[in-house]
Design a protein around this motif. Structure first.
Motif, mmCIF file in Angstrom:
data_model
loop_
_atom_site.group_PDB
_atom_site.id
_atom_site.type_symbol
_atom_site.label_atom_id
_atom_site.label_comp_id
_atom_site.label_asym_id
_atom_site.label_seq_id
_atom_site.Cartn_x
_atom_site.Cartn_y
_atom_site.Cartn_z
ATOM 1 N N ARG A 177 0.830 -1.210 0.000
ATOM 2 C CA ARG A 177 0.000 0.000 0.000
ATOM 3 C C ARG A 177 0.860 1.254 0.000
ATOM 4 O O ARG A 177 0.623 2.202 -0.759
ATOM 5 C CB ARG A 177 -0.906 0.024 1.220
ATOM 6 N N ASN A 178 1.861 1.242 0.878
ATOM 7 C CA ASN A 178 2.723 2.425 0.965
ATOM 8 C C ASN A 178 3.422 2.676 -0.349
ATOM 9 O O ASN A 178 3.705 3.823 -0.704
ATOM 10 C CB ASN A 178 3.752 2.260 2.076
ATOM 11 N N ALA A 179 3.734 1.601 -1.058
ATOM 12 C CA ALA A 179 4.462 1.781 -2.320
ATOM 13 C C ALA A 179 3.534 2.146 -3.467
ATOM 14 O O ALA A 179 3.979 2.244 -4.611
ATOM 15 C CB ALA A 179 5.228 0.500 -2.648
ATOM 16 N N GLY A 180 2.289 2.300 -3.186
ATOM 17 C CA GLY A 180 1.392 2.789 -4.226
ATOM 18 C C GLY A 180 0.650 1.712 -4.993
ATOM 19 O O GLY A 180 0.244 1.947 -6.126
ATOM 20 N N ALA A 181 0.491 0.537 -4.395
ATOM 21 C CA ALA A 181 -0.291 -0.475 -5.100
ATOM 22 C C ALA A 181 -1.751 -0.055 -5.111
ATOM 23 O O ALA A 181 -2.289 0.355 -4.088
ATOM 24 C CB ALA A 181 -0.135 -1.826 -4.398
ATOM 25 N N GLU A 182 -2.375 -0.189 -6.282
ATOM 26 C CA GLU A 182 -3.761 0.269 -6.386
ATOM 27 C C GLU A 182 -4.726 -0.887 -6.214
ATOM 28 O O GLU A 182 -5.856 -0.704 -5.749
ATOM 29 C CB GLU A 182 -3.978 0.948 -7.743
ATOM 30 N N VAL A 183 -4.331 -2.052 -6.642
ATOM 31 C CA VAL A 183 -5.203 -3.227 -6.516
ATOM 32 C C VAL A 183 -4.351 -4.349 -5.922
ATOM 33 O O VAL A 183 -3.269 -4.639 -6.430
ATOM 34 C CB VAL A 183 -5.769 -3.649 -7.884
ATOM 35 N N ILE A 184 -4.829 -4.989 -4.883
ATOM 36 C CA ILE A 184 -4.054 -6.045 -4.224
ATOM 37 C C ILE A 184 -4.940 -7.272 -4.062
ATOM 38 O O ILE A 184 -6.115 -7.158 -3.704
ATOM 39 C CB ILE A 184 -3.550 -5.581 -2.848
ATOM 40 N N GLU A 185 -4.325 -8.431 -4.321
ATOM 41 C CA GLU A 185 -5.070 -9.675 -4.171
ATOM 42 C C GLU A 185 -4.194 -10.680 -3.447
ATOM 43 O O GLU A 185 -2.988 -10.747 -3.701
ATOM 44 C CB GLU A 185 -5.450 -10.197 -5.556
ATOM 45 N N SER A 224 8.560 -0.954 -10.459
ATOM 46 C CA SER A 224 9.863 -0.488 -9.989
ATOM 47 C C SER A 224 9.782 0.119 -8.606
ATOM 48 O O SER A 224 10.810 0.356 -7.960
ATOM 49 C CB SER A 224 10.431 0.543 -10.971
ATOM 50 N N ALA A 225 8.567 0.387 -8.123
ATOM 51 C CA ALA A 225 8.431 0.888 -6.743
ATOM 52 C C ALA A 225 8.055 -0.236 -5.795
ATOM 53 O O ALA A 225 8.538 -0.287 -4.654
ATOM 54 C CB ALA A 225 7.377 1.993 -6.706
ATOM 55 N N LEU A 226 7.177 -1.129 -6.291
ATOM 56 C CA LEU A 226 6.659 -2.180 -5.410
ATOM 57 C C LEU A 226 7.769 -3.167 -5.018
ATOM 58 O O LEU A 226 7.918 -3.531 -3.848
ATOM 59 C CB LEU A 226 5.508 -2.920 -6.093
ATOM 60 N N GLY A 227 8.529 -3.600 -6.016
ATOM 61 C CA GLY A 227 9.562 -4.598 -5.733
ATOM 62 C C GLY A 227 10.567 -4.115 -4.689
ATOM 63 O O GLY A 227 10.728 -4.727 -3.611
ATOM 64 N N PRO A 228 11.256 -3.025 -4.981
ATOM 65 C CA PRO A 228 12.226 -2.521 -4.006
ATOM 66 C C PRO A 228 11.612 -2.212 -2.640
ATOM 67 O O PRO A 228 12.256 -2.400 -1.614
ATOM 68 C CB PRO A 228 12.728 -1.229 -4.667
ATOM 69 N N ALA A 229 10.340 -1.758 -2.649
ATOM 70 C CA ALA A 229 9.719 -1.440 -1.351
ATOM 71 C C ALA A 229 9.656 -2.679 -0.472
ATOM 72 O O ALA A 229 9.892 -2.622 0.740
ATOM 73 C CB ALA A 229 8.323 -0.853 -1.592
ATOM 74 N N LEU A 230 9.315 -3.808 -1.115
ATOM 75 C CA LEU A 230 9.219 -5.023 -0.315
ATOM 76 C C LEU A 230 10.593 -5.482 0.198
ATOM 77 O O LEU A 230 10.708 -6.142 1.217
ATOM 78 C CB LEU A 230 8.573 -6.147 -1.125
ATOM 79 N N GLU A 231 11.613 -5.156 -0.591
ATOM 80 C CA GLU A 231 12.949 -5.648 -0.259
ATOM 81 C C GLU A 231 13.737 -4.682 0.623
ATOM 82 O O GLU A 231 14.938 -4.848 0.782
ATOM 83 C CB GLU A 231 13.735 -5.883 -1.562
ATOM 84 N N ILE A 232 13.085 -3.684 1.146
ATOM 85 C CA ILE A 232 13.799 -2.751 2.028
ATOM 86 C C ILE A 232 14.411 -3.534 3.193
ATOM 87 O O ILE A 232 13.727 -4.401 3.769
ATOM 88 C CB ILE A 232 12.832 -1.674 2.561
ATOM 89 N N PRO A 233 15.627 -3.250 3.534
ATOM 90 C CA PRO A 233 16.210 -3.979 4.685
ATOM 91 C C PRO A 233 15.379 -3.725 5.944
ATOM 92 O O PRO A 233 15.020 -2.597 6.248
ATOM 93 C CB PRO A 233 17.600 -3.365 4.848
ATOM 94 N N GLY A 234 14.976 -4.775 6.544
ATOM 95 C CA GLY A 234 14.135 -4.664 7.727
ATOM 96 C C GLY A 234 12.681 -4.485 7.354
ATOM 97 O O GLY A 234 11.842 -4.250 8.207
#
Lengths: 278, 110
Positions: A177-185, A224-234
């Motif tokens: 959500r924080n990374a701007g996902a508009e639709v999530i399943e 390009s925002a969602l992937g890196p957001a999930l991989e943030i250290p911690g």
């Protein structure tokens, strides 16, 4: 051609009868016109016999003129009726036509105004309709009512020896959500603003449905925002790994999310008057 | 007889040539034709009455036409053209009717 008729017709006798009126429609002035049977026909037949005399020729000429004028006038009436009218009549016709022209012009103006009104009304309505449709689509996507398609990521999370906590999944959801996902399943459940994840004895429950590993996430947004957001250290993925699970993120160009949900009717909230936000 | 021939010949010439009526003449031509018809019927009646006279016929023909046209022209100048022309046509029509009735009485005794 033939000799002049010798029978006693009174024609020549009345040569100088100036008192005979010019129109000749007075009663007969002598007794020879007694209505014997057939007398009139005999007179007619006698008159029809060809006799040449100046006056006869002149009479013939006049009759020719009459026939000519008659035919010409008939033709004239048939072809051009306006040009044979008198001036006063033409003026009257002109007045009538002008009046009618004025009336028709007024009518044209009124009808034009009506048409313009209707057209602009229609245009306004069409524009409003477009805006309404757009808004419905957007909000349908956001509220989970409509399936959506777009670029995004899929995340496949598998459990290890230990069961994953619901908080771990919740972290993934928040990160997306924080990374701007508009639709999530998640595992076929469309996640919306009111979605929740809880842990129960049977497993992780999402919006009232039990989901079990592997957890398949699909999120439409900027890959390009969602992937890196999930991989943030911690961040989300490291929490998963700390909990013993494994995750794999794939960027997808065209991701189709078909899971939908019906928005629950609001029981307490109402739109505040005066707001018109999209 | 040749009068009848003249009538027919005149009609045929008119049919064949189909001339256009000059504009100045146009309002008066119908009245002139009706007046001439009245004179023609008058002549026919006089013939059957036995009072026919060539000279009288010719003079009455021409004077009818001229007087009718004059009356209509005068009416136009005075501004009562339509009314006067109507009046002239009515009177000529009445006379044609009465002449025709007289002719009928002569020919058919009825």
């Amino acid at each position: 051609m033939t000799a002049p008729d010798a029978t006693p017709t009174p024609e020549d006798r009345q040569d100088d009868d100036a008192s005979a009126p010019a129109d000749q429609d007075v009663a007969p002035r002598h007794a020879e016109a007694a209505p014997e049977r057939g007398h009139a026909w005999r007179t007619l037949r006698r008159a029809l016999s060809p006799r040449l005399s100046t006056s006869r020729v002149v009479a013939a000429l006049l009759c020719a003129l009459l026939g000519f004028a008659l035919v010409v006038q008939v033709q004239q009436t048939q072809t051009e009726s306006l040009s044979s009218l008198r001036q006063s009549e033409l003026v009257r016709i002109l007045d009538e036509v002008t009046q009618r022209g004025g009336d028709l012009e007024n009518e044209v103006r009124t009808l034009r105004e009506q048409r313009d009104e209707l057209q602009s009304g229609t245009a306004d309505d069409a524009a409003a309709l477009e805006v309404a449709v757009e808004r419905a689509e957007r909000q349908g996507i956001l509220s989970g009512r409509l399936p959506a398609v777009g670029p995004g990521v899929t995340v496949r999370i598998t459990e290890g020896d230990t069961r994953l906590r619901a908080t771990a999944l919740l972290t993934v959801l928040e990160e997306l959500r924080n990374a701007g996902a508009e639709v999530i399943e998640l595992n076929g459940v469309r996640l919306v603003a009111s979605s929740y994840l809880i842990e129960t004895s049977e497993g992780i429950v999402v919006d009232g449905q039990i989901v079990s590993p592997p957890f398949l996430w699909a999120a439409i947004g900027d890959p390009s925002a969602l992937g890196p957001a999930l991989e943030i250290p911690g961040g989300a993925m490291s929490t998963i790994r700390t909990g013993g699970g494994m995750g794999r993120i794939d960027a997808v160009d065209e991701l189709e999310i078909n899971a939908v949900r019906e928005p629950a009717p609001l029981r307490y909230a109402e739109p505040a008057t005066g707001t018109d936000s999209a | 007889m040749i009068a009848v021939l003249g009538l027919v010949v005149g009609a045929l010439v008119g049919l064949f040539f189909e001339p256009a009526v000059p504009a100045g003449l146009q309002p008066y031509l119908p009245i002139a034709v009706v007046a001439a018809l009245d004179a023609l019927f008058g002549g026919l009646r006089a013939l059957l009455d036995g009072t026919f006279n060539d000279r009288v016929f010719i003079v009455s023909f021409l004077s009818n036409v001229v007087v009718a046209a004059l009356i209509v022209f005068l009416g136009d100048q005075l501004g009562v053209g339509t009314q006067l022309s109507t009046g002239v046509v009515v009177v000529l029509g009445i006379r044609i009717f009465s002449n025709a009735a007289a002719i009928r009485r002569h020919l058919f005794k009825a």
